[in-house]
Scaffold this motif. Structure first.
Motif, PDB file in Angstrom:
ATOM      1  N   ASP A 348       0.673  -1.254  -0.041  1.00 44.09           N
ATOM      2  CA  ASP A 348       0.001   0.220   0.064  1.00 44.09           C
ATOM      3  C   ASP A 348       1.029   1.201   0.059  1.00 44.09           C
ATOM      4  OD1 ASP A 348      -1.999  -1.659   0.001  1.00 44.09           O
ATOM      5  OD2 ASP A 348      -2.907  -1.198   1.918  1.00 44.09           O
ATOM      6  N   GLY A 349       1.908   1.142  -0.532  1.00 43.10           N
ATOM      7  CA  GLY A 349       2.872   2.315  -1.109  1.00 43.10           C
ATOM      8  C   GLY A 349       4.006   2.652  -0.031  1.00 43.10           C
ATOM      9  N   TYR A 350       4.101   1.853   1.221  1.00 44.53           N
ATOM     10  CA  TYR A 350       4.827   1.972   2.371  1.00 44.53           C
ATOM     11  C   TYR A 350       5.961   1.012   2.152  1.00 44.53           C
ATOM     12  CZ  TYR A 350       2.419   5.833   3.901  1.00 44.53           C
ATOM     13  OH  TYR A 350       1.717   7.203   3.989  1.00 44.53           O
ATOM     14  N   PRO A 351       7.231   1.068   2.524  1.00 39.22           N
ATOM     15  CA  PRO A 351       8.474   0.058   2.390  1.00 39.22           C
ATOM     16  C   PRO A 351       8.298  -0.876   3.631  1.00 39.22           C
ATOM     17  CG  PRO A 351       9.269   2.176   2.981  1.00 39.22           C
ATOM     18  CD  PRO A 351       7.879   2.393   2.778  1.00 39.22           C
ATOM     19  N   GLY A 365      -8.474  -2.579  -4.052  1.00 39.46           N
ATOM     20  CA  GLY A 365      -7.781  -1.392  -3.240  1.00 39.46           C
ATOM     21  C   GLY A 365      -6.398  -1.691  -2.822  1.00 39.46           C
ATOM     22  N   GLU A 366      -5.990  -2.874  -2.858  1.00 36.12           N
ATOM     23  CA  GLU A 366      -4.555  -3.185  -2.072  1.00 36.12           C
ATOM     24  C   GLU A 366      -3.638  -2.947  -3.152  1.00 36.12           C
ATOM     25  OE1 GLU A 366      -4.352  -5.988   1.654  1.00 36.12           O
ATOM     26  OE2 GLU A 366      -5.379  -6.970  -0.028  1.00 36.12           O
ATOM     27  N   ARG A 367      -2.205  -2.577  -2.691  1.00 31.93           N
ATOM     28  CA  ARG A 367      -1.261  -2.711  -3.663  1.00 31.93           C
ATOM     29  C   ARG A 367      -0.137  -3.151  -3.094  1.00 31.93           C
ATOM     30  NH1 ARG A 367      -3.543   1.269  -1.384  1.00 31.93           N
ATOM     31  NH2 ARG A 367      -1.988   2.645  -1.307  1.00 31.93           N
ATOM     32  N   TYR A 368       0.787  -3.824  -3.921  1.00 32.43           N
ATOM     33  CA  TYR A 368       2.056  -4.361  -3.531  1.00 32.43           C
ATOM     34  C   TYR A 368       3.189  -4.132  -4.294  1.00 32.43           C
ATOM     35  CZ  TYR A 368       0.373  -7.607   0.112  1.00 32.43           C
ATOM     36  OH  TYR A 368      -0.114  -8.053   1.148  1.00 32.43           O
ATOM     37  N   ASP A 369       4.248  -3.653  -4.149  1.00 32.98           N
ATOM     38  CA  ASP A 369       5.449  -3.550  -5.197  1.00 32.98           C
ATOM     39  C   ASP A 369       6.346  -4.835  -4.646  1.00 32.98           C
ATOM     40  OD1 ASP A 369       4.325  -0.956  -5.223  1.00 32.98           O
ATOM     41  OD2 ASP A 369       6.151  -0.032  -5.240  1.00 32.98           O
ATOM     42  N   VAL A 370       6.882  -5.449  -5.808  1.00 30.57           N
ATOM     43  CA  VAL A 370       7.892  -6.500  -5.672  1.00 30.57           C
ATOM     44  C   VAL A 370       8.874  -6.456  -6.658  1.00 30.57           C
ATOM     45  CG1 VAL A 370       5.948  -7.968  -4.973  1.00 30.57           C
ATOM     46  CG2 VAL A 370       6.437  -8.014  -7.484  1.00 30.57           C
ATOM     47  N   MET A 371       9.945  -7.245  -6.447  1.00 30.06           N
ATOM     48  CA  MET A 371      11.161  -7.030  -7.316  1.00 30.06           C
ATOM     49  C   MET A 371      11.280  -8.369  -7.830  1.00 30.06           C
ATOM     50  SD  MET A 371      12.288  -4.022  -7.381  1.00 30.06           S
ATOM     51  CE  MET A 371      14.475  -4.242  -7.461  1.00 30.06           C
ATOM     52  N   VAL A 372      11.749  -8.808  -9.108  1.00 30.09           N
ATOM     53  CA  VAL A 372      11.887 -10.144  -9.633  1.00 30.09           C
ATOM     54  C   VAL A 372      13.283 -10.072 -10.590  1.00 30.09           C
ATOM     55  CG1 VAL A 372       9.707 -11.016  -9.624  1.00 30.09           C
ATOM     56  CG2 VAL A 372      10.340  -9.871 -11.726  1.00 30.09           C
ATOM     57  N   THR A 373      14.055 -11.044 -10.581  1.00 29.33           N
ATOM     58  CA  THR A 373      15.193 -10.969 -11.437  1.00 29.33           C
ATOM     59  C   THR A 373      14.730 -11.746 -12.669  1.00 29.33           C
ATOM     60  OG1 THR A 373      16.604 -10.570  -9.693  1.00 29.33           O
ATOM     61  CG2 THR A 373      17.721 -11.632 -11.895  1.00 29.33           C
ATOM     62  N   ALA A 374      14.570 -11.334 -13.896  1.00 29.52           N
ATOM     63  CA  ALA A 374      13.818 -12.096 -15.206  1.00 29.52           C
ATOM     64  C   ALA A 374      14.973 -13.025 -15.548  1.00 29.52           C
ATOM     65  CB  ALA A 374      13.821 -11.017 -16.139  1.00 29.52           C
ATOM     66  N   ILE A 488     -11.381  -3.552   4.030  1.00 25.96           N
ATOM     67  CA  ILE A 488     -11.709  -2.328   4.579  1.00 25.96           C
ATOM     68  C   ILE A 488     -10.666  -1.289   4.329  1.00 25.96           C
ATOM     69  CG2 ILE A 488     -11.930  -1.082   7.043  1.00 25.96           C
ATOM     70  CD1 ILE A 488     -14.322  -2.810   6.127  1.00 25.96           C
ATOM     71  N   HIS A 489     -11.163  -0.057   4.053  1.00 22.69           N
ATOM     72  CA  HIS A 489     -10.220   1.130   3.536  1.00 22.69           C
ATOM     73  C   HIS A 489     -10.395   2.272   4.152  1.00 22.69           C
ATOM     74  CE1 HIS A 489      -7.880   3.894   0.975  1.00 22.69           C
ATOM     75  NE2 HIS A 489      -8.981   4.330   0.765  1.00 22.69           N
ATOM     76  N   LEU A 490      -9.418   2.947   4.946  1.00 22.23           N
ATOM     77  CA  LEU A 490      -9.525   4.329   5.579  1.00 22.23           C
ATOM     78  C   LEU A 490      -8.888   5.296   4.692  1.00 22.23           C
ATOM     79  CD1 LEU A 490     -10.060   5.876   8.333  1.00 22.23           C
ATOM     80  CD2 LEU A 490      -7.715   5.201   8.935  1.00 22.23           C
ATOM     81  N   HIS A 491      -9.546   6.372   4.702  1.00 23.57           N
ATOM     82  CA  HIS A 491      -9.174   7.412   3.889  1.00 23.57           C
ATOM     83  C   HIS A 491      -8.163   8.456   4.709  1.00 23.57           C
ATOM     84  CE1 HIS A 491     -12.060   7.927   0.583  1.00 23.57           C
ATOM     85  NE2 HIS A 491     -12.128   6.472   0.696  1.00 23.57           N
ATOM     86  N   GLY A 492      -7.603   9.147   3.930  1.00 26.15           N
ATOM     87  CA  GLY A 492      -6.626  10.328   4.684  1.00 26.15           C
ATOM     88  C   GLY A 492      -5.587   9.716   5.635  1.00 26.15           C
ATOM     89  N   HIS A 493      -5.176   8.512   5.916  1.00 24.12           N
ATOM     90  CA  HIS A 493      -4.501   7.994   6.784  1.00 24.12           C
ATOM     91  C   HIS A 493      -3.825   6.577   6.441  1.00 24.12           C
ATOM     92  CE1 HIS A 493      -7.162  10.357   8.976  1.00 24.12           C
ATOM     93  NE2 HIS A 493      -6.155  11.021   9.591  1.00 24.12           N
ATOM     94  N   ASP A 519      -3.399   0.901   3.951  1.00 20.02           N
ATOM     95  CA  ASP A 519      -4.562   1.912   4.056  1.00 20.02           C
ATOM     96  C   ASP A 519      -5.885   0.928   3.747  1.00 20.02           C
ATOM     97  OD1 ASP A 519      -4.955   1.907   1.091  1.00 20.02           O
ATOM     98  OD2 ASP A 519      -3.234   2.931   1.200  1.00 20.02           O
ATOM     99  N   THR A 520      -5.688  -0.415   3.321  1.00 23.58           N
ATOM    100  CA  THR A 520      -6.776  -1.168   2.928  1.00 23.58           C
ATOM    101  C   THR A 520      -6.218  -2.594   3.431  1.00 23.58           C
ATOM    102  OG1 THR A 520      -6.955   0.310   0.955  1.00 23.58           O
ATOM    103  CG2 THR A 520      -7.987  -2.106   1.082  1.00 23.58           C
ATOM    104  N   ALA A 521      -7.195  -3.172   3.986  1.00 20.98           N
ATOM    105  CA  ALA A 521      -6.959  -4.677   4.833  1.00 20.98           C
ATOM    106  C   ALA A 521      -8.016  -5.611   4.751  1.00 20.98           C
ATOM    107  CB  ALA A 521      -6.511  -4.543   6.217  1.00 20.98           C
TER     108      ALA A 521
END
Length: 563
Positions: A348-351, A365-374, A488-493, A519-521
């Motif tokens: 959700d945007g945070y490391p 609403g959820e997001r993940y950042d991941v790294m892969v070696t192709a 569940i999603h909370l705005h602004g925090h 921010d979403t769980a």
């Protein structure tokens, strides 16, 4: 298949232990906000007696952040109040990034000869990626060329309250033919997205990724792949999201239809169009739940159906950062890249402290950042629609090879799956150790049969306030007493993901510094979840289920900062 460690056993004990507490007072200031009597119930929260008489936005005009006028908002910080302006002033100002955006009816190509009529931003699906730098001032003007009112919400960004895009709460809805000028300081880096917060419009083509770059980015990688997941029904055989809502609610409808604002009185839809879209006999072991309410005819990655997938080109050995966003309306996706393990870097945007996994689970609403070696070849990125016996597909191409078919199921889908509560935050974003100043409890109620989703059996009322005060550490405790999972999603925090409510538990972190930011769980059926956040962004903030159909029939409420 990998299943979670007996969800009902793991979470049920904490749920049962804390169940009686649901009936306790949810706040030490659970009153009307006007000297009224404390309610002493879980759904108490301060109830504002103010009206939401939104000022009109004239056709063709630009509305510079006007919020709805209220006759009696004295107890709570208003979206355009001095407290909001002061908080924004503390953020300072940066280079101005100017953007013009048009919401318009569009013909959209989903691939393989499939073209549908829908609504979209600048007639693209997804909308064009918006990329800014942390510290910029974003000045975006949205022109509404739709046949209905609309707004724009910046999902996951902790923006100033009058720019949050909730109709009849933080702004007047944007009328057809009118424009609205959104302007705010971009407060933090990460992977986000934007969409309407009006009716069930999000389940059309109205969404786009929002990437906020860190000028001091610590990650090293060669390429970046933004991946937007979606479930699609609009324009297929006559179906629309509004007709789907009509069928789900058996004609009772939600808060509005045809794109009206969430706060509007319920209006009956014109009826169901197209075939039945009810999801029947669906079950996900991973969610321990019915997979969802809607049987979508298509599931998309970056706007393309699985039979005509989008491709991403790279070279063997490239380090690729994937930013994965679930923009769906009613579907959780299990995601895996065939032939690769993924290293989770952000949620959700945070490391977070890096953790490798085979697969991910993303609620709406959820997001993940991941790294892969192709690796070398052609690899499927598969997004399995949990409990719905279908999937979306994209391809990673780094060399020669035959493309997999739409039905491919890479073995990684059934391997190790690391979930958000198992992650720990990067030290740069750890939540300080502090006892909560306030605890607010919510029961998540409703059923598929009655389609009466709500908090504490109370449908959304934009005048209700669950009070908080600036500077507090706030604990939210959710008790899902339904047979359905809810994101569940909370705005602004952003909040620290504590774990089940109740006695210490192996899924509950030892200290606040160990709680990953979200921010979403996802909250599974017959289970509980506690989160904590610092009240540092004044205003009126929406809290809701990010199943677009659940929220539209009433599973929404408001946290309000007291003056």
């Amino acid at each position: 298949m990998r299943t979670p460690p007996t969800r009902r056993a793991v979470l049920g004990a904490a749920f049962a232990t804390a169940g009686s507490a649901v009936l306790a007072a949810c706040s030490d200031e659970s009153d009307t906000g006007h000297g009224g009597k404390k309610t002493g119930s879980a759904n108490a929260g301060g109830t504002s007696h103010s009206s939401a008489n939104a000022g009109d936005t004239s056709h063709g005009s630009v509305n510079h952040g006007t919020s709805p006028r209220r006759k009696s908002d004295g107890a709570y910080v208003s979206p355009d109040g001095k407290e909001v302006a002061a908080a924004e002033a503390k953020r300072g100002s940066g280079p101005v990034r100017r953007v013009d955006l048009v919401a318009t009816p569009s013909r959209l190509d989903l691939g393989g000869g499939l073209t549908v009529g829908s609504w979209a931003y600048d007639a693209r699906l997804p909308g064009k990626e918006l990329r800014v730098t942390m510290g910029d001032t974003l000045a975006l003007t949205l022109a509404n060329r739709l046949p209905a009112e609309t707004t724009l919400h910046w999902h996951g960004l902790n923006v100033r309250n009058d720019m949050d895009g909730v109709p009849d709460l933080t702004q007047a809805p944007i009328k057809p033919g009118a424009e609205f000028a959104y302007r705010f300081k971009v407060p933090h880096a990460g992977t986000y997205w934007f969409h309407p917060h009006t009716g069930v419009q999000q389940d059309r083509g109205l969404y786009a990724p929002l990437i906020v770059e860190d000028p001091k980015e610590p990650l090293k990688y060669d390429k970046e792949w933004v991946v937007v997941l979606d479930d699609w029904v609009d324009g297929v055989d006559g179906s629309t999201p509004d007709s789907v809502l009509y069928e789900l609610s058996k004609g009772r409808g939600g808060m509005d239809h045809g794109g009206g604002s969430h706060g509007a009185p319920a209006k009956p839809a014109k009826g169901r169009t197209g075939p039945s879209r009810l999801e029947k006999d669906s079950f996900s072991e991973l969610l321990d739940s019915h997979g969802g309410d809607v049987a979508y005819p298509y599931y998309l990655i970056n706007g393309r159906a699985a039979k005509s997938p989008t491709s991403f080109a790279a070279k063997p050995g490239d380090r690729i950062r994937l930013r994965i966003i679930n923009a769906g309306g009613d579907t959780a996706f299990r995601v895996a890249l065939g032939g690769h393990r993924m290293t989770i870097t952000h949620t959700d945007g945070y490391p977070v402290r890096h953790r490798t996994t085979d697969a991910l689970l993303l609620g709406m609403g959820e997001r993940y950042d991941v790294m892969v070696t192709a690796g070398d070849g052609v690899f499927p990125l598969t997004a399995l629609a949990e409990g719905k016996r279908a999937s979306a597909l994209a391809l990673l191409r780094t060399g020669m090879g035959k493309a997999p078919t739409a039905s491919v199921r890479p073995e990684e889908l059934y391997g190790e799956l690391v979930e958000a509560y198992e992650l720990m935050p990067d030290r740069s974003v750890e939540l300080s150790s502090r006892k909560p100043d306030r605890t607010i409890r919510f029961r998540m109620t409703g059923s598929m049969k009655a389609y009466d989703w709500a908090f504490d059996h109370e449908p959304y009322n934009p005048h209700q306030r669950h009070p908080v005060r600036a500077g507090e550490r706030v604990r939210l405790e959710f008790f899902n007493v339904t047979e359905m999972w809810h994101p569940i999603h909370l705005h602004g925090h952003s909040f620290g993901l504590v774990g089940p409510v109740g006695p210490p538990h192996r899924a509950t972190r030892r200290g606040r510094a160990d709680w990953a930011h979200k921010d979403t769980a996802i909250i599974r059926p017959n289970s509980s979840l506690a989160v904590e956040f610092d009240a540092n962004n004044p205003g009126l903030w929406m809290l809701h289920c990010h199943n677009i159909y659940h929220s539209d029939v009433g599973m929404m409420t408001v946290l309000g900062y007291r003056r």
